[in-house]
Design an enzyme around this catalytic site. Structure first.
Site, PDB file in Angstrom:
ATOM      1  N   GLU A   1      -5.986  -1.247  -8.168  1.00 29.57           N
ATOM      2  CA  GLU A   1      -5.041  -0.665  -8.361  1.00 29.57           C
ATOM      3  C   GLU A   1      -3.873  -1.171  -9.147  1.00 29.57           C
ATOM      4  O   GLU A   1      -3.445  -2.022  -8.436  1.00 29.57           O
ATOM      5  CB  GLU A   1      -4.527   0.627  -7.559  1.00 29.57           C
ATOM      6  CG  GLU A   1      -5.774   1.338  -7.025  1.00 29.57           C
ATOM      7  CD  GLU A   1      -5.231   2.414  -6.022  1.00 29.57           C
ATOM      8  OE1 GLU A   1      -5.747   3.409  -5.929  1.00 29.57           O
ATOM      9  OE2 GLU A   1      -4.282   2.092  -5.234  1.00 29.57           O
TER      10      GLU A   1
ATOM     11  N   HIS B   1      -2.514  -3.797  -6.457  1.00 34.04           N
ATOM     12  CA  HIS B   1      -2.913  -3.354  -5.245  1.00 34.04           C
ATOM     13  C   HIS B   1      -4.657  -3.698  -4.812  1.00 34.04           C
ATOM     14  O   HIS B   1      -5.405  -2.936  -5.540  1.00 34.04           O
ATOM     15  CB  HIS B   1      -2.746  -1.902  -5.046  1.00 34.04           C
ATOM     16  CG  HIS B   1      -3.102  -1.372  -3.610  1.00 34.04           C
ATOM     17  ND1 HIS B   1      -3.804  -0.145  -3.508  1.00 34.04           N
ATOM     18  CD2 HIS B   1      -2.774  -1.845  -2.342  1.00 34.04           C
ATOM     19  CE1 HIS B   1      -3.705   0.148  -2.147  1.00 34.04           C
ATOM     20  NE2 HIS B   1      -3.187  -0.816  -1.333  1.00 34.04           N
TER      21      HIS B   1
ATOM     22  N   ASN C   1      -5.579   5.841  -1.600  1.00 30.81           N
ATOM     23  CA  ASN C   1      -4.975   6.332  -0.361  1.00 30.81           C
ATOM     24  C   ASN C   1      -4.527   7.995  -0.460  1.00 30.81           C
ATOM     25  O   ASN C   1      -4.250   8.553   0.488  1.00 30.81           O
ATOM     26  CB  ASN C   1      -3.841   5.370   0.170  1.00 30.81           C
ATOM     27  CG  ASN C   1      -4.671   4.399   0.603  1.00 30.81           C
ATOM     28  OD1 ASN C   1      -5.599   4.002   1.143  1.00 30.81           O
ATOM     29  ND2 ASN C   1      -3.835   2.913   0.789  1.00 30.81           N
TER      30      ASN C   1
ATOM     31  N   SER D   1       0.884  -1.303  -0.123  1.00 33.49           N
ATOM     32  CA  SER D   1       0.071  -0.209   0.120  1.00 33.49           C
ATOM     33  C   SER D   1       0.688   1.289   0.199  1.00 33.49           C
ATOM     34  O   SER D   1       0.325   2.270  -0.475  1.00 33.49           O
ATOM     35  CB  SER D   1      -0.766   0.075   1.374  1.00 33.49           C
ATOM     36  OG  SER D   1      -1.787  -0.902   1.216  1.00 33.49           O
TER      37      SER D   1
HETATM   38  P1  NAI Z   1      -1.203  -9.551   7.603  1.00 36.15           P
HETATM   39  O1  NAI Z   1      -0.160  -9.385   8.640  1.00 36.15           O
HETATM   40  O2  NAI Z   1      -2.607  -9.680   7.854  1.00 36.15           O
HETATM   41  O3  NAI Z   1      -0.489 -10.830   6.849  1.00 36.15           O
HETATM   42  C1  NAI Z   1       0.819 -10.877   6.600  1.00 36.15           C
HETATM   43  C2  NAI Z   1       1.266 -12.402   6.510  1.00 36.15           C
HETATM   44  O4  NAI Z   1       2.517 -12.531   5.657  1.00 36.15           O
HETATM   45  C3  NAI Z   1       1.348 -13.145   7.505  1.00 36.15           C
HETATM   46  O5  NAI Z   1       0.600 -14.389   7.670  1.00 36.15           O
HETATM   47  C4  NAI Z   1       2.815 -13.591   7.743  1.00 36.15           C
HETATM   48  O6  NAI Z   1       3.043 -14.686   8.583  1.00 36.15           O
HETATM   49  C5  NAI Z   1       3.254 -13.530   6.227  1.00 36.15           C
HETATM   50  N1  NAI Z   1       4.632 -13.345   6.343  1.00 36.15           N
HETATM   51  C6  NAI Z   1       5.362 -12.298   6.672  1.00 36.15           C
HETATM   52  N2  NAI Z   1       6.713 -12.362   6.307  1.00 36.15           N
HETATM   53  C7  NAI Z   1       6.841 -13.498   5.567  1.00 36.15           C
HETATM   54  C8  NAI Z   1       7.864 -14.021   4.703  1.00 36.15           C
HETATM   55  N3  NAI Z   1       8.908 -13.475   4.559  1.00 36.15           N
HETATM   56  N4  NAI Z   1       7.589 -15.018   3.775  1.00 36.15           N
HETATM   57  C9  NAI Z   1       6.063 -15.413   3.957  1.00 36.15           C
HETATM   58  N5  NAI Z   1       5.311 -15.115   4.685  1.00 36.15           N
HETATM   59  C10 NAI Z   1       5.366 -14.237   5.391  1.00 36.15           C
HETATM   60  O7  NAI Z   1      -0.813  -8.382   6.716  1.00 36.15           O
HETATM   61  P2  NAI Z   1      -2.203  -7.852   5.462  1.00 36.15           P
HETATM   62  O8  NAI Z   1      -2.964  -6.609   6.177  1.00 36.15           O
HETATM   63  O9  NAI Z   1      -2.680  -8.943   4.716  1.00 36.15           O
HETATM   64  O10 NAI Z   1      -1.031  -6.995   4.530  1.00 36.15           O
HETATM   65  C11 NAI Z   1      -0.246  -7.527   3.598  1.00 36.15           C
HETATM   66  C12 NAI Z   1       0.199  -6.693   2.609  1.00 36.15           C
HETATM   67  O11 NAI Z   1      -0.723  -6.165   1.868  1.00 36.15           O
HETATM   68  C13 NAI Z   1       0.899  -5.563   2.994  1.00 36.15           C
HETATM   69  O12 NAI Z   1       1.931  -5.227   1.977  1.00 36.15           O
HETATM   70  C14 NAI Z   1       0.017  -4.268   3.029  1.00 36.15           C
HETATM   71  O13 NAI Z   1       0.523  -3.080   2.934  1.00 36.15           O
HETATM   72  C15 NAI Z   1      -0.941  -4.663   1.924  1.00 36.15           C
HETATM   73  N6  NAI Z   1      -2.466  -4.185   2.120  1.00 36.15           N
HETATM   74  C16 NAI Z   1      -2.943  -4.369   3.140  1.00 36.15           C
HETATM   75  C17 NAI Z   1      -4.313  -4.034   3.142  1.00 36.15           C
HETATM   76  C18 NAI Z   1      -5.217  -4.136   4.464  1.00 36.15           C
HETATM   77  O14 NAI Z   1      -6.307  -3.445   4.559  1.00 36.15           O
HETATM   78  N7  NAI Z   1      -4.775  -4.751   5.371  1.00 36.15           N
HETATM   79  C19 NAI Z   1      -4.902  -3.393   1.849  1.00 36.15           C
HETATM   80  C20 NAI Z   1      -4.200  -3.312   0.854  1.00 36.15           C
HETATM   81  C21 NAI Z   1      -2.553  -3.781   0.857  1.00 36.15           C
END
Ligand code: NAI
Length: 389
Positions: A149, A137, A187, A116
């Site tokens: 996006e 995105h 955003n 993001s």
């Molecule tokens: P989250 O914390 O729910 O999930 C991240 C997952 O990645 C976790 O299950 C973790 O165990 C895993 N992980 C971390 N490092 C790892 C690695 N090296 N190898 C494999 N798995 C790994 O995070 P979320 O909210 O799903 O966000 C993920 C991405 O999406 C971020 O880049 C965030 O900026 C982006 N994003 C988030 C939004 C939201 O509303 N939460 C919306 C749009 C984008």
């Protein structure tokens, strides 16, 4: 088509569901086994609920589930046509992972990030073949939100951009192409919805409830800004604002608010902690203290107009700076954050002259750079033109 998704948290799980529903073979990878188990059981729950609601049958549920395999080793991504990364928001960790992905997949595999807030160029630079990298995105929850996006980096090839866009459209999504700049489209353009509302509150013009009510009943927004910040979480919403502010070299237009910072520091994060701008009842609904009736209709109108014109000004400036096309800017806000109308369409309806006049009025009152009118609006006003003919 074989799709790899890395990170089985909120976003990765949602994206996996979208891809599997449209028939792709999905491998969902996470380095945390517990996260994978959670993702699998959460999909089971979501699909069962869809069956209860009559939106899905059992065969379809089994088909979707059998399209997803779960693994904790990136090596299984060999043979993927597309890999989407959705892990923790940290540049070094993402760059390291991108190098690993590239060592396993073929030359023509597209490698995308769901980031993001990080620049796509900086993530792509970790690859030997950075022209295969771009931002894809999604919005939360990915299966429900129509908008995606797509963000080409400086390095991305035209062929990769158009192939990625057509895959995402095949998944039933609306694509908006955005320039690799902070906040992409949504955003960035949504900042004034929060920032200007907070400013109105801080000036003592009205309370949270009155401001929310003004934007809902006059503007037709589904949620007021304070309800929405509580819903997103004041910690997350504050950090996004701060990141965008820093990334724009401290442009006062994106200045964060102390009100929200203190809420975040106090742990009043919103719905998830039962307290934010509002208190929340047992069923997680905001408790309205004074059931704000818009007894002062002029004030409500003024508040709505002030927030709206700041949103329009932001959208016009994004078009001026070639962040995205007119159509993509409007689609982004109606399909990414459910705005009742596209902001540029709204500008036409209110009148470009009205927009310029309102911005100048704010500027003349405050003499702050935050209220500078977009040059595009000013030029359009002079030429008597509109965004849509
Ligand atoms: P989250 O914390 O729910 O999930 C991240 C997952 O990645 C976790 O299950 C973790 O165990 C895993 N992980 C971390 N490092 C790892 C690695 N090296 N190898 C494999 N798995 C790994 O995070 P979320 O909210 O799903 O966000 C993920 C991405 O999406 C971020 O880049 C965030 O900026 C982006 N994003 C988030 C939004 C939201 O509303 N939460 C919306 C749009 C984008």
């Amino acid at each position: 088509m074989k799709v790899g998704i890395i990170g089985s948290g909120t976003m990765g799980s949602g994206i996996a569901q979208v891809a599997a529903t449209s028939g792709c073979q999905v491998i969902l990878v996470d380095n945390n086994q517990e996260a994978l188990n959670k993702s699998k059981s959460s999909l089971e729950r979501i699909l069962s609920r869809l069956i209860e609601k009559g939106r899905l049958d059992n065969d379809e549920k089994e088909r979707i589930q059998s399209n997803i395999t779960y693994d904790n080793n990136v090596a299984v991504l060999k043979g993927s046509d597309l890999v989407i990364e959705a892990i923790v928001e940290n540049l070094e960790i993402k760059q390291h992972l991108f190098k690993t992905i590239e060592s396993h997949v073929s030359e023509d595999c597209i490698i995308a990030t769901n980031t993001s807030s990080l620049s796509i160029a900086s993530i792509a630079s970790a690859l030997d073949k950075p022209d295969r990298c771009l931002g894809i995105h999604f919005f939360n929850p990915a299966p429900l939100m129509k908008l995606v996006e797509i963000v080409p980096a400086l390095q991305t090839s035209e062929a990769v951009l158009s192939k990625a866009a057509s895959i995402i459209e095949d998944w039933g999504k609306t694509v908006a192409i955005a320039k690799d700049t902070p906040g992409f489209i949504v955003n960035r353009l949504a900042r004034p919805y929060y920032g200007e509302s907070l400013r109105i509150y801080e000036e003592g013009i009205a309370d949270f409830e009155f401001i929310d009510q003004s934007l809902k009943s006059i503007g037709g927004f589904r949620m007021g800004p304070f309800e929405l910040m509580d819903f997103i979480g004041n910690d997350i919403n504050y950090i996004v604002t701060e990141t965008v502010f820093e990334a724009f070299y401290y442009d006062p237009r994106y200045k964060p608010s102390f009100t929200q910072k203190r809420l975040s520091e106090a742990g009043y994060l919103g719905r998830k902690t039962g307290k934010g701008y509002y208190n929340y009842d047992a069923s997680n609904k905001p408790i309205y203290e004074n059931n704000a009736e818009l007894n002062d209709t002029q004030l409500a109108q003024d508040i709505f107009e002030r927030v709206l014109v700041m949103l329009i000004n932001e959208a016009a400036d994004a078009l001026f700076l070639n962040i995205a096309s007119t159509e993509d800017i409007d689609n982004a806000m109606t399909k990414g954050v459910n705005y009742p109308k596209g902001l540029l369409k709204w500008a036409d309806e209110m009148g470009i002259e009205w927009c310029v006049h309102k911005m100048d009025e704010l500027y003349n009152t405050y003499h702050e750079d935050r209220y500078r009118c977009s040059v595009l609006l000013r030029t359009m006003n002079k030429n008597k033109s509109t965004f849509y003919s």
